[in-house]
Structure formats: C-alpha cells, structure tokens
Design a protein around this motif. Structure first.
Motif, short mmCIF file in Angstrom:
data_model
loop_
_atom_site.label_atom_id
_atom_site.label_comp_id
_atom_site.label_asym_id
_atom_site.label_seq_id
_atom_site.Cartn_x
_atom_site.Cartn_y
_atom_site.Cartn_z
N THR A 1 0.83 -1.21 0.00
CA THR A 1 0.00 0.00 0.00
C THR A 1 0.86 1.25 0.00
O THR A 1 0.56 2.23 -0.70
N GLY A 2 1.94 1.25 0.78
CA GLY A 2 2.83 2.40 0.78
C GLY A 2 3.45 2.64 -0.58
O GLY A 2 3.57 3.79 -1.03
N ALA A 3 3.85 1.57 -1.26
CA ALA A 3 4.42 1.72 -2.61
C ALA A 3 3.37 2.26 -3.58
O ALA A 3 3.67 3.08 -4.45
N ILE A 4 2.12 1.79 -3.42
CA ILE A 4 1.05 2.27 -4.29
C ILE A 4 0.75 3.74 -4.02
O ILE A 4 0.45 4.51 -4.95
N PHE A 5 0.83 4.18 -2.76
CA PHE A 5 0.66 5.59 -2.44
C PHE A 5 1.62 6.46 -3.26
O PHE A 5 1.23 7.46 -3.86
N LEU A 6 2.90 6.06 -3.25
CA LEU A 6 3.90 6.83 -3.97
C LEU A 6 3.68 6.75 -5.48
O LEU A 6 3.82 7.75 -6.20
N ALA A 7 3.34 5.56 -5.96
CA ALA A 7 3.12 5.40 -7.41
C ALA A 7 1.92 6.22 -7.88
O ALA A 7 1.93 6.73 -9.01
N ALA A 8 0.90 6.36 -7.04
CA ALA A 8 -0.28 7.14 -7.43
C ALA A 8 0.02 8.63 -7.50
O ALA A 8 -0.72 9.38 -8.17
N LEU A 9 1.09 9.08 -6.85
CA LEU A 9 1.46 10.50 -6.92
C LEU A 9 2.20 10.84 -8.22
O LEU A 9 2.24 12.01 -8.62
N ILE A 10 2.78 9.82 -8.87
CA ILE A 10 3.57 10.07 -10.06
C ILE A 10 2.73 10.68 -11.20
O ILE A 10 3.15 11.68 -11.81
N PRO A 11 1.56 10.12 -11.54
CA PRO A 11 0.77 10.75 -12.62
C PRO A 11 0.39 12.20 -12.31
O PRO A 11 0.41 13.04 -13.22
N LEU A 12 0.07 12.49 -11.05
CA LEU A 12 -0.28 13.87 -10.71
C LEU A 12 0.94 14.78 -10.86
O LEU A 12 0.82 15.93 -11.33
N GLY A 13 2.11 14.28 -10.43
CA GLY A 13 3.32 15.08 -10.59
C GLY A 13 3.66 15.33 -12.04
O GLY A 13 4.06 16.44 -12.42
N LEU A 14 3.51 14.30 -12.88
CA LEU A 14 3.78 14.48 -14.31
C LEU A 14 2.81 15.47 -14.94
O LEU A 14 3.19 16.27 -15.81
N TRP A 15 1.54 15.41 -14.52
CA TRP A 15 0.54 16.35 -15.05
C TRP A 15 0.91 17.79 -14.68
O TRP A 15 0.82 18.71 -15.50
N GLU A 16 1.33 17.99 -13.44
CA GLU A 16 1.73 19.32 -13.02
C GLU A 16 2.98 19.78 -13.77
O GLU A 16 3.13 20.97 -14.12
N PHE A 17 3.87 18.84 -14.05
CA PHE A 17 5.11 19.18 -14.76
C PHE A 17 4.80 19.59 -16.20
O PHE A 17 5.42 20.52 -16.74
N VAL A 18 3.85 18.91 -16.84
CA VAL A 18 3.54 19.19 -18.25
C VAL A 18 2.74 20.48 -18.39
O VAL A 18 2.98 21.29 -19.30
N THR A 19 1.76 20.67 -17.51
CA THR A 19 0.85 21.81 -17.65
C THR A 19 1.30 23.06 -16.90
O THR A 19 0.75 24.13 -17.13
N GLY A 20 2.27 22.92 -16.00
CA GLY A 20 2.68 24.07 -15.21
C GLY A 20 3.61 25.01 -15.96
O GLY A 20 4.11 24.70 -17.05
N LYS A 21 3.84 26.15 -15.35
CA LYS A 21 4.74 27.16 -15.91
C LYS A 21 5.99 27.26 -15.04
O LYS A 21 5.93 27.03 -13.84
#
Length: 567
Positions: free
Chosen positions: A225-245
C-alpha cells in the motif's frame, strides 16, 4: 315575596368578600422575583446541543461500530493464523514457554508488543488476543470522520457507514489479521499527509513518517500500500510538470523549501519500521522479508488477473456489493463530472492501482480484500457526496437504503450466525462463510481442550504434542508445560489414535478440530447461492481434520469419553 339571591354563571350565589361565620384557609403563593424566574427558566430550557441529522448519523455509526467490533469478541475460537500471533505474543510475556511457533513473524512487531501488553494487563485469552485488531477497526472508521474535510460531510458519513457495515471489514476487525491495522494506519497516513500539505512543519513531517512506518511494518500488504501511495502521486506530478509554468524554477523552489521535511519523513519511516521489528525477539528476519516481497511480486503462485478474479470476485459480489457499486458510481462521477480535486484524482488512481496489484499478485489471502475495499470505498464516498449536493439524491437514496439493509443482514449472517464451524452439525446442514479459509477451528476444539485441562494440578500440568499439532490446540493448552516424552506428560495430543493401551486410567477425546470448505461456484445453482446468503448453508463437501487428546489423571469414576467427529 322573598327575593332570591343573585346567581353567578355556574348557578352559585354571588358573595362579596368573606362572610362572617365561615372558616377559610388563606393560600399564600409566594411569587418569585422576575429576575429569579427568568434565570431558572433559562437554565432549564438551555439547549446543550442541537442534534442534526449529521450528528445522529455519526452517533448511530459509532454505537453500531463499537458493538459489532467489541461485543463477544472472544466468542469465536482462534484460527491457526490467529493462534500463531497469540502464541508469539504469549511467549513475549511468558519467557521460557516457547509453545511451539513454527516460524516467528517477520512483520507486525508493534502489533505483537501491544498484544503482549494487553495480555499483561488483562490476561491471555481470546478477547485480549483480538483487542488490538478490534481497536484498529474502530480507528479505521474514526478516520472517516477526519477525512470528511476532503470527501465532504456527506461523503464522510458514507465512508464511515460503508466501512462499518462491510462484512469483510467487520470480520477482520474481529480477527487477528494484521492487514486491518495496516489499513487503519493507511488512512491515518493519508490524513497526516493532507495536513502536512496544508501546513508544512517538522512535527507533521515526523508524524507522517511515524504512521507510514507503522503501516509498512504491520503487514506485507501495508508495504504494498505504501508503494502504491507513492506510485499514485507520479501521474499527478507528471501532469503538473507538463501543464505548469516555470517548471524548473518550481522544482528548485520546492526542494529549497521542503527537502528537509522529505528527509525527516524518510528517516522517521525507516526508524519506525526498524524499531518495530528489533524490539521483539527474532523480529528482524531479512531473508523472510525478502522472500515475502518476492512472492508478492510474482516469484511463486498462480499469476494473472483471471486467477485473482476467481479468488476475490465471490467476496466482492456476494458480500461487498454495496462498496463495489458505490466505488463504480464514484469513479464514473470523478471522470465524467470532472470533480476538480487533486485528492479525488489521487484516490481514483490509488483504487485502480490497488485493485490491479492485488488481483495480479500470486499471493492471495482473504484479508487482502480490505486493502482493495478501502480505496474503492473512498472513491465511492466522493461520488455519493457529489450526488448529495444535487436533486438526483432524492432518487438515489431509496436504492442505497435497500443496499444498506441487505448488507446489514448479510454481515450479521456471516459474522455472527455462521462464524464458527460446528462439527456436530449434519453434513447436509453445515453452515459457513467465505472468510473461514483453510483449517477453520471448530467450537469443539476449544471446548474439549478446556475439559481436558480441567482438574489437573499444577505439578502435573504437562503436555506432549505428537507430530505437527495445529496452533489453536497449542493455544488452548498453553497452561500446560510442554515435555519431550510421552511418559512424562499428563496430556498427550496426537493426530492418530494410540495403538498401545494407556498405563493409567485416562479420558480420551477424539473430535474434529478444524474444517475446510472451498466453494465451487461452477457447480452451484442459483438456489444454492441464495440459500447460502440467507442462512449460510453451504453446498459441496467439507474437509475435516480430527485429533485425539488423551488425559492421564486419577480416576474419578467417570468412564472414558470418546467423541467421534460429527458427520
């Protein structure tokens, strides 16, 4: 003519004042001062609390959760896994006992320490052996109250209700299953993470590491579950990286501000995990932990989602249909209605990853269903809260009430009416549930074990285990000192009947100590399934395991008792 006295409206004579010759008692009524009368009225009419529908809902959930988690907690005999945990904790508080643990656990050190503490405070029994897990179940529901800040007020009530009524969560809250404390720590970790995200500081970073460490150290499921917690943050981080300024500048600023807090979280997590295991004898077994991780990642067992569906689908469709439907509704709502919340998006990713992982991993246990249900319930709570703000709720509440009523009934049948195998039942009248698994301990095992040790003086309280004897029998005979020779034992436990006559008068107990039912839905009819849901009656064969307990004690005139397995 004599004029008559005037009459009043009720036919009585009019009188002015007090006439002479009549006796009268003067009733004196002391009228309070206006200020005193106002103070008394205000004090008696003061509302202590205005009970809203939300308050009433939380009160009902709290009372029902406490009753279903703590009431008759020790009524069901411990199964082999529970007895293994209980024996390990018992050995911690009884040095030198060593009642024969097959292998010391490589996880859950802090859970065993708490159980040992309850043994010290309240004695070693079935109730205290499960108390840590029951309290973890209550904590799991209590965290829904804290998460209402993120899933909404109605969503918090829905989440608490789903976890409270869930047959699976109820069962594992009343069993020694380390996946339940891991799930409780998972919700605590989420709540602390959200608090840290809102107001970053050292204290909250340390708390996040502490609870994350407890989650990981509780069970291999907690590690996943802890590993899944971290893995679930990766898509959100990538989205912020692509769409952010100004992405490069934002990353540098983040590390400048929060790198110290990140180090604190990592160090605190590792320290908590290490201390959890190092504080118990033999708790840190690197080889065992490595093997558990390899098996979970697919080193052995039957891999594939189809095998996972075959294992978990009966639990999801027959017992957890309410959470499954709510989760599906929540997922559709988050995707189509576009709930603008990072928390909702992360929960949806968490639910998808958790479901995919536990369906695909070859190591499958019934308690892993809790780790799958938890994110699905959170997603369902988000969806129900969204509907609660709209007129569509009027149409949705009636079907939900029906689902709640059905789930309540099925949970009562599974957790209380069919919780214990009974070897005395006829073959055609056997009842069971989907949580028993292999080697479910019968009521006869505890009953006859207690009868066998009754009346044995402390000086003669010895036992000899012939062969691999199940952990529940070792647990219920824990008051006897294990010896290595049959002749030196007052009680002999053997998997086969003795071939030579006993040198002393003895009582012999031969009974089914465990049962195993594996439902085959390929041959079951609709009537069989409905009968199982309504009354717990099963179909197909039941595998039984018998044992013989021989007691050598002075004859009291009672004949030898031979208890044959129930057929």
């Amino acid at each position: 003519m004599v004029a008559s006295a005037p009459k009043d409206e009720h036919g009585g004579d009019w009188r002015l004042g007090i006439e002479l010759g009549d006796d009268h008692e003067h009733e004196v009524v002391e009228r309070p001062v206006a200020s005193e009368r106002t103070l008394s009225h205000e004090r008696l009419e003061r509302a202590l609390h205005v009970v809203t529908l939300e308050n009433l809902g939380w009160a009902v959930i709290a009372v029902y959760a406490a009753l279903t988690r703590l009431l008759a907690l020790g009524a069901r005999p411990l199964n082999p896994s529970e007895a293994g945990h209980a024996l390990y904790a018992y050995d911690l508080v009884s040095p030198g006992a060593r009642l024969g643990i097959a292998s010391e656990p490589s996880y859950g050190g802090w859970i065993h320490l708490l159980t040992a503490g309850f043994f010290t405070a309240g004695g070693a029994n079935d109730f205290t052996a499960r108390l840590v897990f029951a309290l973890s179940g209550l904590l799991l529901i209590a965290m829904a109250f804290e998460l209402r800040h993120y899933v909404g007020r109605a969503g918090g009530l829905a989440l608490a209700a789903m976890l409270t009524l869930s047959p699976s969560v109820t069962w594992f809250s009343r069993a020694s299953a380390t996946a339940l404390p891991a799930a409780a720590m998972a919700l605590v970790t989420i709540a602390v993470f959200m608090a840290l995200h809102a107001r970053p500081n050292v204290r909250r970073a340390a708390a996040l590491g502490f609870f994350s460490g407890l989650m990981i150290a509780a069970n291999p499921i907690g590690l996943a579950t802890g590993a899944i917690f971290l893995a679930a943050l990766i898509p959100l981080g990538l989205w912020e990286f692509v769409t952010g300024k100004n992405r490069g500048l934002a990353i540098r600023v983040w590390f400048d501000r929060y790198s110290k807090l990140l180090v604190i979280v990592i160090v605190m997590t590792a320290t908590t995990c290490a201390l959890s295991q190092l504080t118990v004898p033999g708790g840190w077994d690197s080889a065992a932990i490595y093997q558990d991780v390899r098996r979970m990642l697919g080193d052995s067992g039957q891999r594939g989602f189809i095998a996972g569906l075959r294992f978990y689908l009966p639990l999801m469709t027959l017992y957890e249909f309410m959470i499954a439907i709510a989760g599906l509704l929540g997922a559709v709502t988050i995707i189509i209605a576009r709930i603008r919340s990072r928390f909702a998006s992360w929960c949806l990713i968490w639910a998808a990853m958790s479901t995919a992982f536990f369906l695909g991993t070859p190591i499958r246990t019934t308690e892993a269903i809790v780790a799958m249900l938890l994110p699905v319930a959170v997603v369902g709570a988000l969806g129900l809260d969204w509907f609660h703000h709209r007129e569509a709720w009027r149409l949705l509440r009636v079907p939900l009430a029906v689902l709640v009523a059905i789930t309540l009934y099925i949970s009562a049948v599974a957790n209380f009416l069919c919780a214990v195998p009974d070897a005395s039942e006829a073959q055609w009248a056997r009842r069971a549930n989907l949580f028993w698994g292999a080697q479910a301990t019968t009521e006869q095992a505890r009953l006859y074990a207690h009868q066998a040790v009754a009346g044995i003086p402390p000086a003669s309280a010895t036992v000899f285990f012939d062969g691999e004897v199940a952990a529940p029998l070792r647990w219920y005979l824990r008051g006897l000192r294990p010896v290595r020779a049959t002749d030196a034992a007052t009680v002999v436990v053997t998997t086969s009947a003795p071939t030579s006559p006993e040198p002393q008068p003895s009582a012999s107990y031969h009974f089914d100590y465990a049962e195993d039912w594996r439902p085959d839905f390929g041959v079951a009819t609709t009537a069989d399934v409905m009968r199982f849901l309504l009354s717990g009656k099963i179909w197909g064969p039941v595998t039984t395991n018998d044992i013989t307990v021989i007691v050598r004690k002075p004859s009291s005139g009672a004949p030898t008792v031979i208890l044959t397995p129930g057929q």
